[in-house]
Design a protein around this motif. Structure first.
Motif, PDB file in Angstrom:
ATOM      1  N   ARG A 109      28.051  24.033  34.298  1.00  0.00           N
ATOM      2  CA  ARG A 109      29.364  24.417  33.780  1.00  0.00           C
ATOM      3  C   ARG A 109      29.306  25.795  33.136  1.00  0.00           C
ATOM      4  O   ARG A 109      30.212  26.616  33.311  1.00  0.00           O
ATOM      5  N   LEU A 110      28.226  26.069  32.413  1.00  0.00           N
ATOM      6  CA  LEU A 110      28.082  27.379  31.796  1.00  0.00           C
ATOM      7  C   LEU A 110      27.934  28.466  32.852  1.00  0.00           C
ATOM      8  O   LEU A 110      28.476  29.571  32.700  1.00  0.00           O
ATOM      9  N   ILE A 111      27.210  28.180  33.931  1.00  0.00           N
ATOM     10  CA  ILE A 111      27.059  29.167  35.007  1.00  0.00           C
ATOM     11  C   ILE A 111      28.408  29.492  35.628  1.00  0.00           C
ATOM     12  O   ILE A 111      28.728  30.657  35.911  1.00  0.00           O
ATOM     13  N   ARG A 112      29.236  28.474  35.870  1.00  0.00           N
ATOM     14  CA  ARG A 112      30.551  28.721  36.452  1.00  0.00           C
ATOM     15  C   ARG A 112      31.424  29.556  35.529  1.00  0.00           C
ATOM     16  O   ARG A 112      32.141  30.462  35.971  1.00  0.00           O
ATOM     17  N   LYS A 113      31.365  29.273  34.237  1.00  0.00           N
ATOM     18  CA  LYS A 113      32.146  30.063  33.279  1.00  0.00           C
ATOM     19  C   LYS A 113      31.661  31.506  33.238  1.00  0.00           C
ATOM     20  O   LYS A 113      32.472  32.447  33.157  1.00  0.00           O
ATOM     21  N   LEU A 114      30.368  31.708  33.290  1.00  0.00           N
ATOM     22  CA  LEU A 114      29.825  33.061  33.260  1.00  0.00           C
ATOM     23  C   LEU A 114      30.175  33.824  34.538  1.00  0.00           C
ATOM     24  O   LEU A 114      30.423  35.040  34.496  1.00  0.00           O
ATOM     25  N   ASN A 115      30.192  33.134  35.662  1.00  0.00           N
ATOM     26  CA  ASN A 115      30.600  33.791  36.902  1.00  0.00           C
ATOM     27  C   ASN A 115      32.068  34.225  36.849  1.00  0.00           C
ATOM     28  O   ASN A 115      32.432  35.284  37.359  1.00  0.00           O
ATOM     29  N   ILE A 116      32.921  33.376  36.239  1.00  0.00           N
ATOM     30  CA  ILE A 116      34.327  33.762  36.076  1.00  0.00           C
ATOM     31  C   ILE A 116      34.441  34.987  35.169  1.00  0.00           C
ATOM     32  O   ILE A 116      35.224  35.912  35.440  1.00  0.00           O
ATOM     33  N   LEU A 117      33.661  34.999  34.094  1.00  0.00           N
ATOM     34  CA  LEU A 117      33.683  36.149  33.192  1.00  0.00           C
ATOM     35  C   LEU A 117      33.206  37.412  33.893  1.00  0.00           C
ATOM     36  O   LEU A 117      33.766  38.498  33.689  1.00  0.00           O
ATOM     37  N   ASP A 118      32.175  37.298  34.738  1.00  0.00           N
ATOM     38  CA  ASP A 118      31.706  38.457  35.495  1.00  0.00           C
ATOM     39  C   ASP A 118      32.783  38.970  36.446  1.00  0.00           C
ATOM     40  O   ASP A 118      32.955  40.180  36.618  1.00  0.00           O
ATOM     41  N   ALA A 119      33.518  38.036  37.077  1.00  0.00           N
ATOM     42  CA  ALA A 119      34.585  38.454  37.998  1.00  0.00           C
ATOM     43  C   ALA A 119      35.698  39.185  37.260  1.00  0.00           C
ATOM     44  O   ALA A 119      36.243  40.175  37.754  1.00  0.00           O
ATOM     45  N   ILE A 120      36.032  38.704  36.061  1.00  0.00           N
ATOM     46  CA  ILE A 120      37.067  39.379  35.275  1.00  0.00           C
ATOM     47  C   ILE A 120      36.607  40.764  34.836  1.00  0.00           C
ATOM     48  O   ILE A 120      37.373  41.733  34.862  1.00  0.00           O
ATOM     49  N   ASP A 121      35.343  40.881  34.463  1.00  0.00           N
ATOM     50  CA  ASP A 121      34.814  42.179  34.045  1.00  0.00           C
ATOM     51  C   ASP A 121      34.814  43.167  35.205  1.00  0.00           C
ATOM     52  O   ASP A 121      35.136  44.346  35.031  1.00  0.00           O
ATOM     53  N   GLU A 122      34.433  42.700  36.392  1.00  0.00           N
ATOM     54  CA  GLU A 122      34.440  43.593  37.547  1.00  0.00           C
ATOM     55  C   GLU A 122      35.860  44.020  37.912  1.00  0.00           C
ATOM     56  O   GLU A 122      36.101  45.157  38.301  1.00  0.00           O
ATOM     57  N   GLN A 123      36.798  43.103  37.781  1.00  0.00           N
ATOM     58  CA  GLN A 123      38.177  43.439  38.100  1.00  0.00           C
ATOM     59  C   GLN A 123      38.760  44.442  37.115  1.00  0.00           C
ATOM     60  O   GLN A 123      39.469  45.369  37.490  1.00  0.00           O
ATOM     61  N   SER A 124      38.427  44.267  35.842  1.00  0.00           N
ATOM     62  CA  SER A 124      38.952  45.182  34.828  1.00  0.00           C
ATOM     63  C   SER A 124      38.304  46.556  34.909  1.00  0.00           C
ATOM     64  O   SER A 124      38.892  47.554  34.487  1.00  0.00           O
ATOM     65  N   GLY A 125      37.086  46.606  35.458  1.00  0.00           N
ATOM     66  CA  GLY A 125      36.396  47.892  35.560  1.00  0.00           C
ATOM     67  C   GLY A 125      36.418  48.472  36.949  1.00  0.00           C
ATOM     68  O   GLY A 125      35.621  49.363  37.260  1.00  0.00           O
ATOM     69  N   SER A 126      37.314  48.005  37.796  1.00  0.00           N
ATOM     70  CA  SER A 126      37.364  48.483  39.179  1.00  0.00           C
ATOM     71  C   SER A 126      38.096  49.806  39.328  1.00  0.00           C
ATOM     72  O   SER A 126      38.105  50.372  40.412  1.00  0.00           O
ATOM     73  N   GLY A 127      38.745  50.304  38.290  1.00  0.00           N
ATOM     74  CA  GLY A 127      39.462  51.568  38.373  1.00  0.00           C
ATOM     75  C   GLY A 127      40.929  51.434  38.716  1.00  0.00           C
ATOM     76  O   GLY A 127      41.637  52.439  38.802  1.00  0.00           O
ATOM     77  N   LYS A 128      41.432  50.228  38.922  1.00  0.00           N
ATOM     78  CA  LYS A 128      42.836  50.036  39.228  1.00  0.00           C
ATOM     79  C   LYS A 128      43.679  50.177  37.965  1.00  0.00           C
ATOM     80  O   LYS A 128      43.252  49.799  36.872  1.00  0.00           O
ATOM     81  N   LEU A 129      44.892  50.714  38.144  1.00  0.00           N
ATOM     82  CA  LEU A 129      45.795  50.883  37.004  1.00  0.00           C
ATOM     83  C   LEU A 129      46.659  49.657  36.763  1.00  0.00           C
ATOM     84  O   LEU A 129      47.063  49.402  35.634  1.00  0.00           O
ATOM     85  N   ASP A 130      46.966  48.888  37.815  1.00  0.00           N
ATOM     86  CA  ASP A 130      47.820  47.704  37.696  1.00  0.00           C
ATOM     87  C   ASP A 130      49.141  48.055  37.009  1.00  0.00           C
ATOM     88  O   ASP A 130      49.444  47.569  35.912  1.00  0.00           O
ATOM     89  N   LEU A 131      49.930  48.926  37.648  1.00  0.00           N
ATOM     90  CA  LEU A 131      51.204  49.373  37.091  1.00  0.00           C
ATOM     91  C   LEU A 131      52.366  48.816  37.919  1.00  0.00           C
ATOM     92  O   LEU A 131      52.240  48.605  39.128  1.00  0.00           O
ATOM     93  N   ILE A 132      53.461  48.581  37.252  1.00  0.00           N
ATOM     94  CA  ILE A 132      54.722  48.230  37.905  1.00  0.00           C
ATOM     95  C   ILE A 132      55.738  49.313  37.551  1.00  0.00           C
ATOM     96  O   ILE A 132      56.004  49.565  36.375  1.00  0.00           O
ATOM     97  N   VAL A 133      56.292  49.961  38.581  1.00  0.00           N
ATOM     98  CA  VAL A 133      57.275  51.032  38.382  1.00  0.00           C
ATOM     99  C   VAL A 133      58.659  50.450  38.650  1.00  0.00           C
ATOM    100  O   VAL A 133      58.944  49.951  39.749  1.00  0.00           O
ATOM    101  N   GLN A 134      59.505  50.507  37.634  1.00  0.00           N
ATOM    102  CA  GLN A 134      60.882  50.008  37.767  1.00  0.00           C
ATOM    103  C   GLN A 134      61.770  51.160  38.230  1.00  0.00           C
ATOM    104  O   GLN A 134      61.945  52.156  37.523  1.00  0.00           O
TER     105      GLN A 134
END
Length: 413
Positions: free
Chosen positions: A192-217
Motif C-alpha cells: 500500500r505504501l509503494i502504491r501511494k509513493l508511486n502516485i506521489l511520484d506521478a504527481i511530482d512528474e506532472q507538476s514538473g513537466s513544464g506545462k502551464l495548465d491555463l484556461i483562457v476565457q
C-alpha cells in the motif's frame, strides 16, 4: 628464484594480455553493467522502500553464518573447514564473496517474498545422492511451483545469462520472508505504501513537466464551428508567443481572462504516506534513529532481536535441514549464526565490561584484545582464564609437601 626464471615466468596484466591468441575464443556475453546484480521489483527502486530493504539486508549480512560442530550438550565446539563453510564465509561464487552472497540472499528474500539458494557446483549429482560437497551457490528467483520441484531463474556465470532451471526442493534452500504478510502480500502495509509513493511520484512528474495548465476565457461563445476554429487559432497564437519569447512572455486581449490550474493539489496523500510509513516501521521493529544511525544500544538490541534475528534464522534453519544429512547432524554438525555483541558497546564502557569478563573468568585477556581490535599478546598468561586480581594458584604439577608423620627424626626417634 633465479633471475632467468623470474624473467621467464613474469606476467603483466597489460603486456601479456596483448597476445593475439588471448581473444581467440569466446568468453561469453559482455555487459556495461554487472548482470548478476539484484534488481528490486515492484517499483521499489523509485521509492524510499529501497533504503529500508537495503538497511535490513546489510544488517542481516553482518551476522556470520558458519558450518560448525557442536558437543553433546549442543554447545559450540569448532568451526568445520568445509566447502559449505567456504561458500558462507569466504567465496560463494566467482562474482560474490560470502558476505555479498548473504546480503544478496536477504535483499532478494525481502523483495520477492520467497527465493531459493541454489547449489551450482557440487561434488556429486544431488539427484542421485544426499551426500555431496557444495562448491558454489547463487540466489535464484522462483518462477513456478510443483509438489516436489520448483523452477528457478538463476544467473549462469558460464554463459552470462539468467536461465530457468528445474530443481528438486530437497536439493535447494527455499527461503521465505518471515515478514511476508507485512511486506509482500498484495494488500500488505508495504505494498500500500509503494502504491501511494508511486502516485506521489506521478504527481511530482506532472507538476514538473513544464506545462502551464491555463484556461483562457474568450469574450465570445464557442458553440459554433467557426467560433471553435477561432478559439483554436487563438490558443495556437498564445503558444507561439510563449515558445518564441526569450523569457516566456505573451499578451492577451483586454476582454480575455486567464485561469491557472497548476495549483498544489489539496489532498491527504502525504498524511496517508506518513501514516503507512509509521505503521510499517512499527511492524518491522524499525525507527528513524536506526536508519540515520543515532539509535542507542537498547534500541539496537531490540532491533536485532525483533527484526534481524528472524531474518537470519530462515537460511540457518533451511541450510541445516537441506544441506546437512541426518548422519551429519547426528555427528554434531550444524549451521549456526553468530553476532558480535561488542559492536554496540561504546568505548567508554568497554573497559568496565572487559574488567568484569576477565575478573569473573568469562574471557581471557587476548579475547578482550581481539574485541578491541588489538593484536593478541605473546604473554602465555594472556590466554589463561583466571582472575588477575587474585594470586595465581599453586602449580598442581609440583610435588606436595611431605606428611610430618612420615618424616623420621634424625636421632631415630
Amino acid at each position: 628464484m633465479a633471475i632467468m626464471d623470474r624473467i621467464k615466468n613474469a606476467y603483466n596484466a597489460f603486456r601479456n594480455n596483448r597476445d593475439p591468441t588471448f581473444y581467440s575464443y569466446d568468453t561469453g556475453t559482455s555487459y556495461y553493467r554487472r548482470p548478476d546484480r539484484t534488481r528490486l521489483s515492484g517499483g521499489n527502486e523509485r521509492s524510499i522502500i529501497t533504503a529500508v530493504i537495503n538497511k535490513l539486508a546489510t544488517d542481516a549480512a553482518t551476522i556470520d553464518i558458519e558450518h560448525v560442530r557442536l558437543d553433546k550438550n549442543g554447545r559450540y565446539e569448532e568451526t568445520i573447514t568445509s566447502t559449505l563453510n567456504e561458500c558462507l564465509s569466504v567465496e560463494a561464487n566467482i562474482d560474490q564473496t560470502g558476505r555479498a552472497f548473504r546480503q544478496d540472499m536477504f535483499m532478494s528474500m525481502l523483495d520477492e517474498g520467497c527465493i531459493a539458494a541454489v547449489p551450482i557446483d557440487t561434488s556429486d549429482n544431488p539427484k542421485l545422492t544426499d551426500s555431496y560437497d557444495i562448491y558454489t551457490m547463487r540466489t535464484g528467483k522462483i518462477m513456478q511451483w510443483k509438489p516436489t520441484m520448483i523452477q528457478v531463474r538463476v544467473y549462469n556465470d558460464l554463459t552470462g545469462q539468467r536461465e530457468d532451471v528445474w530443481v528438486q526442493k530437497k536439493n535447494v534452500a527455499v527461503l521465505e520472508n518471515p515478514f511476508y504478510a507485512v511486506m509482500n502480500e498484495k494488500s500488505s502495509t508495504l505494498q500500500r505504501l509503494i502504491r501511494k509513493l508511486n502516485i506521489l511520484d506521478a504527481i511530482d512528474e506532472q507538476s514538473g513537466s513544464g506545462k502551464l495548465d491555463l484556461i483562457v476565457q474568450l469574450p465570445y461563445t464557442v458553440k459554433s464551428t467557426t467560433r471553435r476554429e477561432q478559439a483554436e487559432q487563438r490558443r495556437k497564437d498564445i503558444e507561439d508567443q510563449l515558445n518564441g519569447s526569450k523569457y516566456g512572455i505573451a499578451y492577451i486581449d483586454g476582454t480575455e481572462h486567464v485561469t491557472q490550474l497548476n495549483r498544489p493539489v489539496e489532498n491527504n496523500l502525504m498524511k496517508q504516506i506518513e501514516y503507512l510509513t509509521s505503521m510499517l516501521f512499527s511492524q518491522l521493529g524499525l525507527t528513524q534513529s536506526i536508519l540515520d544511525g543515532t539509535a542507542d544500544e537498547k534500541t539496537m538490541t531490540n532491533y536485532f532481536s525483533r527484526t534481524i534475528e528472524p531474518l537470519v534464522a530462515v537460511p540457518v534453519d533451511e541450510f541445516k535441514r537441506k544441506f546437512l544429512t541426518k548422519t551429519a547432524r547426528s555427528q554434531g554438525q550444524s549451521i549456526c549464526a553468530y553476532r558480535d555483541p561488542f559492536k554496540l558497546v561504546p568505548v567508554s564502557e568497554l573497559a568496565k565490561i572487559a574488567d568484569t569478563l576477565t575478573r569473573n573468568e568469562i574471557a581471557t585477556s587476548n579475547e578482550i584484545r581481539q574485541v578491541m581490535g588489538w593484536k593478541p599478546s605473546t604473554d602465555p598468561h594472556a590466554d589463561e582464564l583466571r582472575n588477575r586480581n587474585l594470586s595465581a594458584p599453586a602449580d598442581l604439577s609440583a610435588p606436595a609437601d611431605p606428611d610430618p608423620s612420615d618424616i623420621e627424626d634424625q636421632d631415630g626417634v
